[in-house]
Design a protein around this motif. Structure first.
Motif, PDB file in Angstrom:
ATOM      1  N   ARG A 164       0.888  -0.978   0.033  1.00 44.81           N
ATOM      2  CA  ARG A 164      -0.068  -0.056   0.107  1.00 44.81           C
ATOM      3  C   ARG A 164       0.725   1.393   0.119  1.00 44.81           C
ATOM      4  O   ARG A 164       0.358   2.581  -0.243  1.00 44.81           O
ATOM      5  CB  ARG A 164      -0.744  -0.023   1.226  1.00 44.81           C
ATOM      6  CG  ARG A 164      -1.797  -1.025   1.101  1.00 44.81           C
ATOM      7  CD  ARG A 164      -3.154  -0.635   2.308  1.00 44.81           C
ATOM      8  NE  ARG A 164      -2.931  -0.549   3.664  1.00 44.81           N
ATOM      9  CZ  ARG A 164      -2.699  -1.620   4.390  1.00 44.81           C
ATOM     10  NH1 ARG A 164      -3.102  -2.614   4.014  1.00 44.81           N
ATOM     11  NH2 ARG A 164      -2.575  -1.364   5.601  1.00 44.81           N
ATOM     12  N   CYS A 165       1.999   1.073   0.390  1.00 47.76           N
ATOM     13  CA  CYS A 165       2.973   2.160   0.613  1.00 47.76           C
ATOM     14  C   CYS A 165       2.859   3.352  -0.416  1.00 47.76           C
ATOM     15  O   CYS A 165       3.042   3.050  -1.782  1.00 47.76           O
ATOM     16  CB  CYS A 165       4.659   1.550   0.723  1.00 47.76           C
ATOM     17  SG  CYS A 165       5.514   3.074   0.839  1.00 47.76           S
ATOM     18  N   VAL A 166       2.827   4.680  -0.184  1.00 45.75           N
ATOM     19  CA  VAL A 166       2.635   5.747  -1.477  1.00 45.75           C
ATOM     20  C   VAL A 166       3.909   6.275  -1.230  1.00 45.75           C
ATOM     21  O   VAL A 166       4.222   7.628  -1.859  1.00 45.75           O
ATOM     22  CB  VAL A 166       1.675   6.485  -0.982  1.00 45.75           C
ATOM     23  CG1 VAL A 166       0.260   5.675  -1.051  1.00 45.75           C
ATOM     24  CG2 VAL A 166       1.758   7.328   0.258  1.00 45.75           C
ATOM     25  N   ARG A 167       5.036   5.764  -0.613  1.00 48.57           N
ATOM     26  CA  ARG A 167       6.593   6.480  -0.677  1.00 48.57           C
ATOM     27  C   ARG A 167       6.390   8.013  -0.204  1.00 48.57           C
ATOM     28  O   ARG A 167       7.029   8.788  -0.628  1.00 48.57           O
ATOM     29  CB  ARG A 167       7.212   6.357  -1.937  1.00 48.57           C
ATOM     30  CG  ARG A 167       6.889   5.081  -2.789  1.00 48.57           C
ATOM     31  CD  ARG A 167       8.037   3.918  -2.268  1.00 48.57           C
ATOM     32  NE  ARG A 167       8.147   2.741  -3.088  1.00 48.57           N
ATOM     33  CZ  ARG A 167       7.665   1.895  -2.553  1.00 48.57           C
ATOM     34  NH1 ARG A 167       6.825   1.585  -1.713  1.00 48.57           N
ATOM     35  NH2 ARG A 167       7.572   0.732  -3.480  1.00 48.57           N
ATOM     36  N   CYS A 168       5.784   8.073   0.850  1.00 53.27           N
ATOM     37  CA  CYS A 168       5.812   9.410   1.482  1.00 53.27           C
ATOM     38  C   CYS A 168       6.873  10.028   2.366  1.00 53.27           C
ATOM     39  O   CYS A 168       7.134  11.015   2.554  1.00 53.27           O
ATOM     40  CB  CYS A 168       4.503   9.955   1.921  1.00 53.27           C
ATOM     41  SG  CYS A 168       4.331   8.816   3.845  1.00 53.27           S
ATOM     42  N   GLY A 169       7.615   8.787   2.938  1.00 52.20           N
ATOM     43  CA  GLY A 169       8.708   9.195   3.702  1.00 52.20           C
ATOM     44  C   GLY A 169       8.474   9.473   5.181  1.00 52.20           C
ATOM     45  O   GLY A 169       9.218   9.776   5.780  1.00 52.20           O
ATOM     46  N   ALA A 170       7.103   9.737   5.626  1.00 49.93           N
ATOM     47  CA  ALA A 170       6.702   9.911   6.902  1.00 49.93           C
ATOM     48  C   ALA A 170       7.308   9.028   7.973  1.00 49.93           C
ATOM     49  O   ALA A 170       8.006   9.317   9.075  1.00 49.93           O
ATOM     50  CB  ALA A 170       5.192  10.116   7.071  1.00 49.93           C
ATOM     51  N   CYS A 171       7.422   7.590   7.682  1.00 49.41           N
ATOM     52  CA  CYS A 171       7.837   6.550   8.448  1.00 49.41           C
ATOM     53  C   CYS A 171       9.319   6.876   8.767  1.00 49.41           C
ATOM     54  O   CYS A 171      10.001   6.348   9.542  1.00 49.41           O
ATOM     55  CB  CYS A 171       7.490   5.052   8.172  1.00 49.41           C
ATOM     56  SG  CYS A 171       8.201   4.517   6.338  1.00 49.41           S
ATOM     57  N   LEU A 172      10.065   7.131   7.570  1.00 48.27           N
ATOM     58  CA  LEU A 172      11.613   7.493   7.922  1.00 48.27           C
ATOM     59  C   LEU A 172      11.597   8.857   8.715  1.00 48.27           C
ATOM     60  O   LEU A 172      12.609   8.691   9.459  1.00 48.27           O
ATOM     61  CB  LEU A 172      12.068   7.853   6.525  1.00 48.27           C
ATOM     62  CG  LEU A 172      12.594   6.698   5.345  1.00 48.27           C
ATOM     63  CD1 LEU A 172      11.139   5.870   4.941  1.00 48.27           C
ATOM     64  CD2 LEU A 172      13.374   7.085   4.417  1.00 48.27           C
ATOM     65  N   VAL A 217       2.189   7.337  12.002  1.00 55.90           N
ATOM     66  CA  VAL A 217       2.140   8.319  10.953  1.00 55.90           C
ATOM     67  C   VAL A 217       2.094   7.602   9.374  1.00 55.90           C
ATOM     68  O   VAL A 217       1.827   8.407   8.528  1.00 55.90           O
ATOM     69  CB  VAL A 217       3.705   9.094  10.908  1.00 55.90           C
ATOM     70  CG1 VAL A 217       3.748   9.728  12.155  1.00 55.90           C
ATOM     71  CG2 VAL A 217       4.738   8.238  10.624  1.00 55.90           C
ATOM     72  N   CYS A 218       1.849   6.573   9.239  1.00 56.13           N
ATOM     73  CA  CYS A 218       1.734   5.818   7.864  1.00 56.13           C
ATOM     74  C   CYS A 218       0.371   6.381   7.401  1.00 56.13           C
ATOM     75  O   CYS A 218      -0.746   5.960   7.991  1.00 56.13           O
ATOM     76  CB  CYS A 218       1.903   4.563   7.748  1.00 56.13           C
ATOM     77  SG  CYS A 218       1.803   3.878   6.026  1.00 56.13           S
ATOM     78  N   PRO A 219       0.245   7.103   6.261  1.00 61.10           N
ATOM     79  CA  PRO A 219      -1.030   7.270   5.721  1.00 61.10           C
ATOM     80  C   PRO A 219      -1.930   6.529   5.237  1.00 61.10           C
ATOM     81  O   PRO A 219      -3.139   6.472   5.243  1.00 61.10           O
ATOM     82  CB  PRO A 219      -0.400   8.504   4.697  1.00 61.10           C
ATOM     83  CG  PRO A 219       0.618   7.919   4.281  1.00 61.10           C
ATOM     84  CD  PRO A 219       1.328   7.517   5.297  1.00 61.10           C
TER      85      PRO A 219
HETATM   86  S1  SF4 Z   1       4.771   6.236   6.259  1.00 56.98           S
HETATM   87 FE1  SF4 Z   1       6.334   4.819   5.082  1.00 56.98          FE
HETATM   88  S2  SF4 Z   1       5.161   2.997   4.705  1.00 56.98           S
HETATM   89 FE2  SF4 Z   1       3.421   4.359   5.059  1.00 56.98          FE
HETATM   90  S3  SF4 Z   1       3.240   5.229   3.183  1.00 56.98           S
HETATM   91 FE3  SF4 Z   1       4.772   6.603   3.754  1.00 56.98          FE
HETATM   92  S4  SF4 Z   1       6.774   5.737   3.099  1.00 56.98           S
HETATM   93 FE4  SF4 Z   1       5.253   4.127   2.828  1.00 56.98          FE
END
Ligand code: SF4
Lengths: 246, 464
Positions: free
Chosen positions: B311-319, B371-373
């Protein structure tokens, strides 16, 4: 209130005095405290490292030792989270039902004091104390424990000082700390480096305190780290009256 | 440049922390800023409901992926897009090779795309005599340095302004005290000529709306818009998990991805690309290709736990919120995707053995799941991969023996107490040498101090 107190393996060996203080606190709020014979470890270290079978064996033993306890109280947020969230998932059928029923009656100490015993003002023994509180990750996220410890500390007269990193992980994580010591230590540093000027740091989780104090000691910092149970027992102080929250 | 593989993570992360304090400083500061932006941007909306919605749309799309892929293919073909299927990285590069040869491409510009990093597009094209220029500022910087991206959204997150100043002074001749704006302007000037000279523009795709065959791209600098419209050929490489069913679904995905990535309500530029230049249009490429890339994704989809990571949208919030990632940035992970999402994608995409020890690069604090959307249960998936690693025998045998011993002792209180006493003795300075696991602990910390008497003894002796 009949409370079965589970010191946890870490509590038994590293925080024995805090466990004694936890027992005193529980008695102070009117509980009859028992320590069931034969308790060892809830199994969390194994589960977190991926050893589900080993975790199941430890958890099964714990469930048997606790039997049909009225209430179970632990001086640790992460072991409580293990008992409440992960242990039931390790079992099926009758065992699972037992684990779930027990999970519903299992509490971390400060959570028990506020949510079950209904106590917020223990005494005035902490007046004049500036305190930083470290939120253990599992207490925060799996138990939803946001302000119970803070209310108890403030209720006993302590000033809980703002700490930017108070909700960030200390870097312990069980086996993680031994597998990736440099990363783990850098995580502790991020917390220690943002610490405000306080008399001591406290937390409901001994593992986090061990990690933070171990790192602080290596860096020759003089910060003191004390388990929440001991701090709260000090909070009872010499006061006789005990006020219960409405 | 391709990353080195996950196996070296323990050593590389240690070296990064010891030898590159600037990386830790830069990454910590930038991720805190990003995360603060996300938090503020989430507070403006009913984030919980949006997250449920995105999770459910993606779940639906992924459980009906075969159907939506066909819908998307038909829509794109209707739009005049040439659609290609690539099962592996090699297949995807073959497709690209075919396009490059047929059109006699000599120069390519690239819009920022993690999938093309995963596939190794740059190295491949360079080895086939095609000059490739990254046009995202961060990607441009790390291309000049010959490094892989250190973050999904901010590839040069590990560098300070001073690092960039020195680099640009050397490569572009900017003054040694240039302001960040002046540096960006110098890069823009250098890149502008690249856009005009390129015959090929390569992009990824944040989303692909099946219904209309629309490739959606979010950015802030305008370089994606130029890369996909100025050269005469546009190739979009899109992972098959990027599908959303309908055009209207893009609305929520574009907004929540932007809010989660940078805290913006939406990126400065959103490109919705639906085919090559039409006869009545003045701009756009003559040819448009979409390469639908699997490269391990259907294998992940077949795993009824691991598939959630798709499902990951590659937002980077988890990083950004990850306390482990913050200490080192992405390079030590040795995989295109770093941080928490990298740690759960690597076992699926590379195979578990190849991905070790990334599932262990986490304290399981759980901040990422907050934080994962799209609500990927990242900590649960880390545990899942750890359990699989134990089952597959990919863990050290000493650890396995210790855990077995732990289980035996945990069932036998007397033995457990004996072991506790032994551990106490071993934590003395003399004993420490005999217990290597304590070695890892005491390299960085003082040994824990044991209570003079364990609690169970104090209890037996009576309290108060
Ligand atoms: S928070 Fe991490 S796992 Fe969730 S969508 Fe964004 S990059 Fe992907």
């Amino acid at each position: 209130m009949r409370v079965s107190f589970f010191s946890t393996c870490l509590g038994d060996r590293l925080f024995a005095d805090a466990c004694v203080d936890a027992v005193r606190l529980l008695r102070h709020v009117g509980a009859t405290v028992e320590v069931p014979a034969g308790l060892t470890c809830c199994g969390q270290p194994a589960l977190n490292a991926g050893y589900a079978q080993e975790a199941r064996r430890a958890a099964r033993h714990t469930l048997e030792a606790l039997g049909g306890a009225d209430w179970v109280v632990l001086p640790s947020g992460s072991c409580t989270a293990m008992m409440r969230h992960h242990v039931p998932e390790l079992f099926e059928g009758e065992e699972r039902r037992h684990a779930e029923a027990l999970a519903a009656r299992t509490y971390e100490l400060s959570e028990f004091l506020v949510r079950v015993a209904g106590v917020e003002r223990l005494g005035t023994g902490l007046s004049g104390r500036r305190v930083a509180y470290h939120h253990g990750c599992h207490a925060l996220r799996l138990l939803g424990e946001h302000d119970e410890p803070l209310r108890l500390l403030a209720g006993a007269g302590a000033e809980v000082v703002d700490w930017r990193a108070d909700r960030e992980c200390c870097g312990f994580g069980g086996l993680f700390a031994a597998k990736l010591p440099a990363v783990s230590a850098a995580m502790a540093d991020a917390k220690l480096d943002s610490l405000p000027d306080v008399h001591f740091v406290t937390s409901a989780d001994g593992g986090c305190l061990m990690q933070l104090s171990g790192r602080a000691g290596r860096r020759l910092l003089t910060t003191r780290f004390r388990h929440l149970a001991s701090v709260l027992w000090e909070g009872v102080g010499t006061s006789v009256g005990l006020r219960t929250a409405p | 440049m391709m990353p080195d593989g996950p196996a070296g993570y323990p050593e590389r992360s240690k070296r990064s922390i010891r030898e590159q304090p600037g990386v830790r400083r830069a990454v910590s500061a930038a991720t805190r800023t990003f995360d603060g932006g996300r938090e503020a941007a989430w507070r403006e909306i009913d984030a919980a409901r949006w997250r449920d919605w995105l999770r459910d749309v993606k779940r639906h799309a992924l459980t009906h992926l075969d159907r939506y892929l066909e819908v998307a293919e038909r829509a794109m073909e209707r739009n005049g897009v040439r659609v290609h299927w690539a099962e592996t990285a090699a297949d995807a590069l073959d497709v690209l090779d075919g396009i490059v040869r047929a059109a006699g491409v000599k120069r390519a510009v690239k819009a920022k795309s993690m999938l093309t990093e995963e596939l190794g597009v740059n190295a491949f094209l360079e080895s086939h005599d095609v000059t490739v220029r990254e046009t995202d500022l961060g990607e441009y910087i790390i291309q000049l340095l010959g490094q892989p991206p250190s973050h999904i959204v901010g590839p040069a997150i590990h560098l300070s302004v001073e690092d960039c100043r020195q680099l640009f002074a050397r490569v572009l001749g900017t003054p040694p005290d240039a302001t960040p704006d002046a540096l960006a302007a110098a890069a823009r000037a250098a890149l502008r000529t690249e856009f005009l000279k390129a015959d090929l523009g390569i992009s990824g795709g944040n989303f692909l709306a099946a219904e209309t065959g629309t490739v959606a791209l979010i950015e802030n600098e305008g370089n994606i818009r130029l890369s996909t419209s100025a050269p005469r050929i546009h190739v979009a490489m899109v992972g098959i998990e990027k599908l959303v069913p309908r055009f209207v679904d893009l609305s929520a995905f574009l907004q929540l991805t932007s809010r989660s990535a940078t805290g913006q309500p939406i990126g400065n530029y959103v490109s919705l690309i639906q085919g090559p230049r039409g006869d009545d249009e003045r701009d756009g490429p003559e040819e448009m290709h979409v390469v639908l890339v699997d490269n391990g994704r259907t294998r992940v989809l077949a795993d009824d736990r691991a598939w959630e990571a798709l499902r990951c949208v590659r937002c980077g919030a988890c990083l950004n919120i990850c306390p482990v990632y913050r200490q080192t940035g992405g390079h030590p992970y040795g995989f295109t995707y770093s941080g928490p999402i990298g740690a759960i994608l690597a076992p699926g995409l590379l195979g578990l053995e190849e991905a070790m020890p990334l599932p262990y690069a986490s304290s399981l604090c759980g901040a990422c799941a907050d934080v994962c959307p799209v609500r990927i249960p990242i900590p649960d998936l880390l545990l899942y991969w750890r359990e699989r690693a134990v089952e597959a025998g990919l863990v050290p045998s000493a650890e396995r023996a210790a855990m077995h011993g732990f289980a035996v002792a945990a069932e036998r209180p007397t033995l457990f107490h004996l072991a506790g006493a032994a551990l106490r003795a071993a934590s003395s300075p003399i004993g420490r040498r005999s217990l290597p696991v304590l070695g890892g602990w005491t390299d960085e910390r003082l040994a824990p101090s044991f209570s003079p008497k364990p609690f169970h003894r104090l209890w037996r002796e009576g309290i108060e």
